[in-house]
Design an enzyme around this catalytic site. Structure first.
Site, PDB file in Angstrom:
ATOM      1  N   HIS A  96     -10.962  -4.005  12.958  1.00 29.53           N
ATOM      2  CA  HIS A  96      -9.794  -4.614  12.278  1.00 29.53           C
ATOM      3  C   HIS A  96      -9.402  -6.058  13.300  1.00 29.53           C
ATOM      4  CE1 HIS A  96      -5.469  -4.607  10.460  1.00 29.53           C
ATOM      5  NE2 HIS A  96      -6.321  -5.320   9.794  1.00 29.53           N
ATOM      6  N   LYS A 119      -1.897 -13.065  15.424  1.00 28.23           N
ATOM      7  CA  LYS A 119      -3.392 -12.986  15.459  1.00 28.23           C
ATOM      8  C   LYS A 119      -3.987 -14.050  14.537  1.00 28.23           C
ATOM      9  CE  LYS A 119      -5.298  -9.715  12.494  1.00 28.23           C
ATOM     10  NZ  LYS A 119      -5.953  -8.656  12.083  1.00 28.23           N
ATOM     11  N   THR A 120      -3.200 -14.248  13.241  1.00 30.54           N
ATOM     12  CA  THR A 120      -3.649 -15.387  12.309  1.00 30.54           C
ATOM     13  C   THR A 120      -3.432 -16.585  12.923  1.00 30.54           C
ATOM     14  OG1 THR A 120      -2.995 -14.005  10.645  1.00 30.54           O
ATOM     15  CG2 THR A 120      -3.426 -16.202  10.068  1.00 30.54           C
ATOM     16  N   LYS A 139      -8.380  -2.526   1.341  1.00 34.59           N
ATOM     17  CA  LYS A 139      -8.128  -1.592   2.431  1.00 34.59           C
ATOM     18  C   LYS A 139      -8.996  -0.114   2.363  1.00 34.59           C
ATOM     19  CE  LYS A 139      -5.991  -4.249   5.129  1.00 34.59           C
ATOM     20  NZ  LYS A 139      -6.703  -4.785   6.379  1.00 34.59           N
ATOM     21  N   ARG A 175       1.689 -12.350  -1.141  1.00 38.41           N
ATOM     22  CA  ARG A 175       0.096 -12.640  -0.759  1.00 38.41           C
ATOM     23  C   ARG A 175      -0.472 -13.389  -1.505  1.00 38.41           C
ATOM     24  NH1 ARG A 175      -1.694  -9.588   4.015  1.00 38.41           N
ATOM     25  NH2 ARG A 175      -0.191  -7.799   4.201  1.00 38.41           N
ATOM     26  N   ARG A 223       0.954  -1.141  -0.036  1.00 34.39           N
ATOM     27  CA  ARG A 223       0.160   0.083   0.072  1.00 34.39           C
ATOM     28  C   ARG A 223       0.863   1.352   0.103  1.00 34.39           C
ATOM     29  NH1 ARG A 223      -2.325   1.120   4.299  1.00 34.39           N
ATOM     30  NH2 ARG A 223      -1.314  -0.473   5.650  1.00 34.39           N
ATOM     31  N   SER A 229       1.072  -6.879  12.969  1.00 38.13           N
ATOM     32  CA  SER A 229       1.827  -8.025  12.430  1.00 38.13           C
ATOM     33  C   SER A 229       2.695  -8.403  13.511  1.00 38.13           C
ATOM     34  CB  SER A 229       2.356  -7.175  11.129  1.00 38.13           C
ATOM     35  OG  SER A 229       3.107  -8.297  10.316  1.00 38.13           O
ATOM     36  N   ASP A 278      -9.934 -10.763   9.405  1.00 38.16           N
ATOM     37  CA  ASP A 278      -9.200  -9.487   9.244  1.00 38.16           C
ATOM     38  C   ASP A 278     -10.284  -8.488   9.576  1.00 38.16           C
ATOM     39  OD1 ASP A 278      -6.788  -7.952   8.765  1.00 38.16           O
ATOM     40  OD2 ASP A 278      -7.766  -7.217   6.846  1.00 38.16           O
TER      41      ASP A 278
END
Length: 662
Positions: free
Chosen positions: A344, A366-367, A325, A446, A180, A362, A381
């Site tokens: 989020h 979390k994942t 996003k 990704r 981004r 990051s 997400d």
């Protein structure tokens, strides 16, 4: 060898010159048990190879024909419905200067055997003759809601750098930008947003004016209309049927169309029939740069959002994550207007219906922690929390691929198959095997795939009100406890802070922790002031009886370099105890500086690590590091202190009091 043709039509070799071969008979026989069967069939009707190829595919529209189409209760023909759909797309692509859209037709120009019928766009005003140009004489072919298979064909035929990998996923390149561009993102500041949005220091919202947006919109639309074909996706955001948003994405690349097909919610044919006018439209002209001499532009890239017009324009970047996003930012504006909290976060649900939200930047896990084979995945997400419960905003997952392995992330590994988009990965030329360790293009590789590709995904992606709100931090300073129970004010404080600590390498090789703060654990995407989201979170937690937790997945017994990373097995035991409710019944004591409630014992976790003060051999170093981190929290929070919630600002004072005290 001589041969003879007998009078009865039988064909035989001359017996005199035979070499022992049996006699071949070709005459018809009535014997049903004959070994040779006649596999001949009626010849194909095609007269040419082109006709033959045309018979290979059944003729159908990209969307299923409607059984009983009605508009406002009046039956309309399929032809009329298609015409209305094309008029809607033409209106979306209308130039604001010329007040008209292109002549749009459905289908791939490469497959057009005959001259397309003209579909006249909707004209809101008479178009001045002066504005007629060559672009008004051409057709723009609309590839509407194509299937993944069709998009694969388009990408491989027409987009350089698109390949099918050995797993069946589509590997593609996002061009010069592989992430981004937050500094190039702009939001129109006007009457709609002046008082609502968070502007100024610390805010991700960089302003632009309406005029500049229209210049960029015109540039994007002109580029898209100059192309022979464009891709149009009509899809939904938010699995809550009462609050879903209709989005239209107009793009020039099959890659972008397939990406959004995966990331947004895919409508059924019946839902597509009643789609009508979109609530929000993206014009992705990412191959074309913005004009750097235009006001507010700082580079050839610009991502612009106009909330009044409900439009987004992308110029100068082909990174698909900008669309995902960008829409998340829009939801951060639209949903709170309906008293729905946009988050989020990851979200999963136990077999008994207990829902947990996971927040974390990051590297916090979390994942990993929200992926639990004993629980259903609602989403990884983006979520909404409404009066009905929680709902996933998206229809897919956008997973990091760097160093991906079947052993570490089996669900993500298995989801990378036909239909999945792989961005910027490197693969072996002959076998098409992807090397997930290769960072030659970018470290930000990704995979985008539909959420159904995850075996324990809950479809539809909705659940009841959360019981637990888990804030994850990877504290490389090593002073935060492995788990703390938070009161409402503390939950708001740590939610607004959005803390984690990364380990950064310096030039001379010394490595030390670096504190990172991201408001609401997603500062780049929020539209309103962080305290507004925090107040909504506290209100919903209080109303529905949810408990807040702060979980440190980082270091214990010292900072990075002297201490050690808390074992994942221990963190999983902590998360399991939160899910089961066992941690609610534990005995607690309060820590210094941060005033956190920590359990004195927890089954499966060594008691000595529950209090960081016990694990540091150098007690003075522990206290100094604790005070240092507390100071970093305070300094970060200064930007929020001038914002008052309510008329008296008491809530703001309560949140401040929940931070570190020394």
């Amino acid at each position: 060898m001589a041969s003879n043709v007998l009078g009865n039509g039988e064909f035989s070799f001359d017996n005199k010159r035979r070499t022992g071969l049996p006699k071949i008979q070709t005459q018809k026989t009535d014997d049903e048990n004959v070994v040779c069967h006649d596999d001949s069939a009626t010849p194909v009707k095609a007269q040419t190879l082109d006709e033959l190829h045309s018979l290979q595919k059944k003729k159908s529209a990209p969307t299923t024909p409607i059984k009983s189409p009605h508009v406002f209760g009046v039956a309309v023909s399929e032809e009329e419905r298609q015409k209305q759909q094309l008029q809607s797309i033409s209106a979306s692509l209308a130039s604001l200067t010329r007040e008209t859209g292109p002549k749009v037709v459905k289908g791939d120009p490469a497959r057009q055997a005959e001259t397309p019928k003209v579909q006249h766009p909707v004209h809101h005003h008479p178009t001045p003759t002066l504005n007629v140009s060559d672009s008004g004489l051409k057709f723009t072919h609309i590839l509407y809601n194509l299937s993944p298979a069709e998009l694969y064909e388009q990408a491989i035929k027409y987009e350089k750098g698109s390949f099918i990998t050995s797993s069946g996923a589509l590997a593609t390149l996002s061009g010069a930008k592989t992430g981004r561009s937050p500094r190039d993102k702009r939001v129109v500041r006007d009457e709609t947003t002046e008082d609502d949005l968070w502007w100024g220091k610390g805010s991700p919202n960089i302003e632009m004016d309406e005029q500049t947006f229209l210049i960029n919109r015109e540039r994007a639309v002109d580029y898209l209309c100059s192309l022979e074909k464009v891709f149009v996706n009509d899809q939904f955001l938010n699995w809550d049927p009462n609050n879903r948003i209709k989005v239209r994405i107009v793009s020039a690349r099959a890659y972008h169309s397939l990406f959004m097909h995966n990331m947004c919610i895919r409508p059924t044919p019946e839902e597509l029939e009643d789609f009508g006018t979109p609530d929000f439209t993206i014009y992705n002209a990412g191959q074309f740069p913005c004009n750097r001499y235009t006001h507010y532009m700082t580079s050839s890239t610009s991502i612009d959002i106009n909330l009044a017009r409900r439009e987004m324009v992308i110029l100068g970047t082909q990174y698909a994550g900008e669309m995902k996003k960008g829409l998340f930012g829009v939801m951060h504006y639209l949903m709170p207007k309906r008293n729905i909290l946009s988050l989020h976060s990851g979200c999963n649900m136990g077999k008994e219906g207990d829902v947990a939200l996971f927040f974390g930047l990051s590297g916090t896990g979390k994942t990993t922690l929200s992926t639990d084979h004993n629980r259903y995945l609602i989403g990884d997400d983006e979520h909404c929390w409404s009066e009905h419960g929680v709902s996933n905003i998206e229809g897919g997952c956008y997973a990091k691929c760097i160093d991906l392995s079947r052993e570490k992330e089996p669900d993500i590994w298995n989801a990378i198959k036909f239909g999945t988009v792989l961005e910027n990965v490197v693969f072996e030329d002959h076998t098409r095997e992807v090397d997930y360790t290769d960072k030659s293009v970018t470290e930000n590789t990704r995979a985008a795939y539909p959420i159904e590709y995850i075996p324990n995904a809950k479809i539809p992606c909705v659940g009841p009100h959360p019981k637990n709100v888990i804030l994850l931090a990877c504290d490389a300073f090593g002073v935060l406890p492995p788990v703390s129970k938070l009161n409402l004010a503390q939950t708001m404080y740590h939610f607004i802070s959005g803390y984690t600590a990364l380990v950064a390498g310096t030039e001379d090789g010394i490595k030390e922790p670096t504190a990172t703060f991201s408001a609401c654990f997603g500062a780049a995407f929020i539209m309103l002031h962080p305290t507004k989201y925090a107040a909504m979170l506290a209100e919903k937690m209080q109303k529905h009886g949810a408990t807040g937790w702060l979980v440190n997945t980082g270091w214990s017994g010292g900072s990075y370099g002297s201490g050690s990373r808390i074992k994942l097995a221990y963190t999983r035991k902590i998360i399991d105890a939160i899910h089961s409710g066992a941690l609610l019944n534990a005995e607690y004591k309060k820590t210094e500086v941060f005033g956190l409630e920590i359990p004195t014992a927890l089954k499966g976790v060594p008691s000595e690590i529950l209090d960081p003060a016990n694990t540091w051999p150098d007690k003075k170093a522990h206290k100094d590091t604790l005070l240092k981190l507390g100071g970093l929290f305070r300094k970060n929070f200064e930007v929020f202190t001038n914002y008052k919630i309510g008329t008296d600002g008491n809530l703001t004072e309560e949140i401040l009091a929940a931070g570190p005290t020394f």
